[in-house]
Design a protein around this motif. Sequence first.
Motif, PDB file in Angstrom:
ATOM      1  N   ALA A 183      -7.893   2.391 -13.962  1.00 53.25           N
ATOM      2  CA  ALA A 183      -7.315   1.224 -13.408  1.00 53.25           C
ATOM      3  C   ALA A 183      -6.587   0.429 -14.706  1.00 53.25           C
ATOM      4  CB  ALA A 183      -8.223   0.469 -12.578  1.00 53.25           C
ATOM      5  N   ASP A 184      -7.308   0.330 -15.679  1.00 54.04           N
ATOM      6  CA  ASP A 184      -6.955  -0.599 -16.789  1.00 54.04           C
ATOM      7  C   ASP A 184      -5.771   0.166 -17.610  1.00 54.04           C
ATOM      8  OD1 ASP A 184      -8.670  -2.402 -16.488  1.00 54.04           O
ATOM      9  OD2 ASP A 184     -10.300  -1.686 -18.082  1.00 54.04           O
ATOM     10  N   SER A 185      -5.502   1.440 -17.268  1.00 55.70           N
ATOM     11  CA  SER A 185      -4.305   2.370 -18.141  1.00 55.70           C
ATOM     12  C   SER A 185      -3.278   2.113 -16.982  1.00 55.70           C
ATOM     13  CB  SER A 185      -5.005   3.727 -18.367  1.00 55.70           C
ATOM     14  OG  SER A 185      -5.120   4.489 -16.860  1.00 55.70           O
ATOM     15  N   LYS A 186      -3.256   1.705 -16.023  1.00 56.10           N
ATOM     16  CA  LYS A 186      -2.034   1.447 -14.907  1.00 56.10           C
ATOM     17  C   LYS A 186      -1.154   0.397 -15.362  1.00 56.10           C
ATOM     18  CE  LYS A 186      -3.517   5.414 -13.043  1.00 56.10           C
ATOM     19  NZ  LYS A 186      -2.621   6.557 -13.530  1.00 56.10           N
ATOM     20  N   ALA A 187       0.071   0.463 -15.336  1.00 56.54           N
ATOM     21  CA  ALA A 187       0.876  -0.714 -15.535  1.00 56.54           C
ATOM     22  C   ALA A 187       1.406  -1.329 -14.145  1.00 56.54           C
ATOM     23  CB  ALA A 187       2.406  -0.236 -16.390  1.00 56.54           C
ATOM     24  N   ASN A 188       1.390  -2.607 -14.166  1.00 53.45           N
ATOM     25  CA  ASN A 188       2.053  -3.264 -13.006  1.00 53.45           C
ATOM     26  C   ASN A 188       1.135  -2.940 -11.737  1.00 53.45           C
ATOM     27  OD1 ASN A 188       4.077  -4.399 -14.433  1.00 53.45           O
ATOM     28  ND2 ASN A 188       5.213  -2.497 -14.235  1.00 53.45           N
ATOM     29  N   ILE A 189      -0.197  -2.762 -11.935  1.00 54.86           N
ATOM     30  CA  ILE A 189      -1.189  -2.383 -10.809  1.00 54.86           C
ATOM     31  C   ILE A 189      -1.131  -3.524  -9.668  1.00 54.86           C
ATOM     32  CG2 ILE A 189      -3.169  -3.214 -11.717  1.00 54.86           C
ATOM     33  CD1 ILE A 189      -4.498  -0.517 -11.050  1.00 54.86           C
ATOM     34  N   SER A 190      -1.113  -3.138  -8.494  1.00 54.77           N
ATOM     35  CA  SER A 190      -1.350  -3.972  -7.337  1.00 54.77           C
ATOM     36  C   SER A 190      -2.233  -3.505  -6.184  1.00 54.77           C
ATOM     37  CB  SER A 190       0.164  -4.385  -7.028  1.00 54.77           C
ATOM     38  OG  SER A 190       0.542  -3.127  -6.459  1.00 54.77           O
ATOM     39  N   GLY A 191      -2.214  -4.406  -5.219  1.00 60.17           N
ATOM     40  CA  GLY A 191      -3.003  -3.980  -4.189  1.00 60.17           C
ATOM     41  C   GLY A 191      -4.539  -3.789  -4.285  1.00 60.17           C
ATOM     42  N   ARG A 192      -5.235  -2.795  -3.544  1.00 57.32           N
ATOM     43  CA  ARG A 192      -6.596  -2.619  -3.639  1.00 57.32           C
ATOM     44  C   ARG A 192      -6.778  -2.114  -4.978  1.00 57.32           C
ATOM     45  NH1 ARG A 192     -10.871   1.518  -2.007  1.00 57.32           N
ATOM     46  NH2 ARG A 192     -12.663   0.106  -1.495  1.00 57.32           N
ATOM     47  N   ARG A 193      -6.176  -1.401  -5.724  1.00 56.57           N
ATOM     48  CA  ARG A 193      -6.228  -0.747  -7.126  1.00 56.57           C
ATOM     49  C   ARG A 193      -6.463  -1.745  -8.284  1.00 56.57           C
ATOM     50  NH1 ARG A 193      -0.607   2.764  -7.449  1.00 56.57           N
ATOM     51  NH2 ARG A 193      -0.055   0.919  -6.373  1.00 56.57           N
ATOM     52  N   GLN A 194      -6.220  -3.004  -7.856  1.00 50.98           N
ATOM     53  CA  GLN A 194      -6.171  -4.065  -9.090  1.00 50.98           C
ATOM     54  C   GLN A 194      -7.798  -4.499  -9.109  1.00 50.98           C
ATOM     55  OE1 GLN A 194      -3.909  -7.206  -6.570  1.00 50.98           O
ATOM     56  NE2 GLN A 194      -4.201  -7.968  -8.658  1.00 50.98           N
ATOM     57  N   PHE A 195      -8.475  -4.170  -7.961  1.00 48.80           N
ATOM     58  CA  PHE A 195      -9.718  -4.832  -7.743  1.00 48.80           C
ATOM     59  C   PHE A 195     -10.607  -3.933  -8.705  1.00 48.80           C
ATOM     60  CE2 PHE A 195      -9.251  -5.881  -2.942  1.00 48.80           C
ATOM     61  CZ  PHE A 195      -8.179  -6.686  -3.692  1.00 48.80           C
ATOM     62  N   PHE A 196     -10.353  -2.715  -9.164  1.00 47.40           N
ATOM     63  CA  PHE A 196     -10.935  -1.934 -10.162  1.00 47.40           C
ATOM     64  C   PHE A 196     -10.642  -2.016 -11.581  1.00 47.40           C
ATOM     65  CE2 PHE A 196     -10.778  -0.025  -6.015  1.00 47.40           C
ATOM     66  CZ  PHE A 196     -11.905   0.099  -5.643  1.00 47.40           C
ATOM     67  N   THR A 197      -9.769  -3.156 -11.995  1.00 46.85           N
ATOM     68  CA  THR A 197      -9.614  -3.243 -13.407  1.00 46.85           C
ATOM     69  C   THR A 197     -10.514  -4.397 -13.939  1.00 46.85           C
ATOM     70  OG1 THR A 197      -8.209  -5.313 -12.847  1.00 46.85           O
ATOM     71  CG2 THR A 197      -6.934  -3.116 -12.847  1.00 46.85           C
ATOM     72  N   SER A 198     -10.755  -4.246 -15.293  1.00 50.08           N
ATOM     73  CA  SER A 198     -11.769  -5.030 -16.017  1.00 50.08           C
ATOM     74  C   SER A 198     -11.402  -6.275 -15.863  1.00 50.08           C
ATOM     75  CB  SER A 198     -11.562  -4.808 -17.528  1.00 50.08           C
ATOM     76  OG  SER A 198     -11.930  -3.253 -17.595  1.00 50.08           O
ATOM     77  N   GLU A 199     -10.288  -7.004 -15.609  1.00 54.36           N
ATOM     78  CA  GLU A 199     -10.033  -8.511 -15.306  1.00 54.36           C
ATOM     79  C   GLU A 199     -10.664  -8.681 -13.962  1.00 54.36           C
ATOM     80  OE1 GLU A 199      -6.183 -11.270 -15.142  1.00 54.36           O
ATOM     81  OE2 GLU A 199      -5.824  -9.263 -14.530  1.00 54.36           O
TER      82      GLU A 199
END
Length: 264
Positions: A184-200
């Motif tokens: 998830a952290d490696s993806k640029a301009n991530i959005s939707g449900r996918r962003q819930f899995f980022t470190s942020e």
Amino acid sequence: MLAILSVVFTCVISCDDSLDEIFQESVQINREHLLKSIKITNNDSKVGKLYEFNYSQKQDTLLFINTTIVPGDDPEEGDDYQSPELKFEYNEDNGELKNFESLVEGQQGEEGIVYLDLLIPNPYNDPKPEFYVLEQDRYSNPTLLRMIVKEDEEVKLLYVNITYDTELNPYKPYLELAGVIEAADSKANISGRRQFFTSEFLPTFNPTNIEFWNENQLEHRYWFIPEYDEKYRITKANVYYKDDAQLHLSTKTVEYSYLDSTIK
């Protein structure tokens, strides 16, 4: 407005220095914290879903997750349900997770990998709201989010307040082991449900209260009454919901088991 909200939306969490030790331990994957199964039961129908985690022999890789329906009041419901295995695919050269998007979004009409949002569905009609982290606590748990939804051609600006206990988020160890957070952290301009899995967005500790506010009014609230074992792992929680017109409602019960335990 944000100055006021930052006072109102304060994460209720101890600032004891001993929590620093808990935080340091949580970034290392402890096999005792790896999930073996999650059972989510609807408290009205008693129908549930059982998610079973299957690891490699050395328990250093997550291979797949099985999902089955647990019949409730109707003993025949779910008998014919067969869920495809949610398989985790890795790059042979560097071990990176290859199928992050399909795992998160789901395949063939199936839901994606199990996470907290299956317990607390989006209370608004917009299927793809936007989220932005405004504030985090000292342990990088997001405590205040900006939420943007579109309902009936109208854009609505909201705030999401999140508070935590001081125990480890049960989902984070399996997501780390499976390489989901790294992907998830490696993806640029991530959005939707996918962003819930980022470190942020992914918290270290266990959320216990989530509130959705407009500028001056609480519109929706989810909260959890958790139970823990002797190792301070969450084993069960009742999920409650309230909007601005309803009484307190218990909506779901979730049970967690780990590699050295089983759901009773």
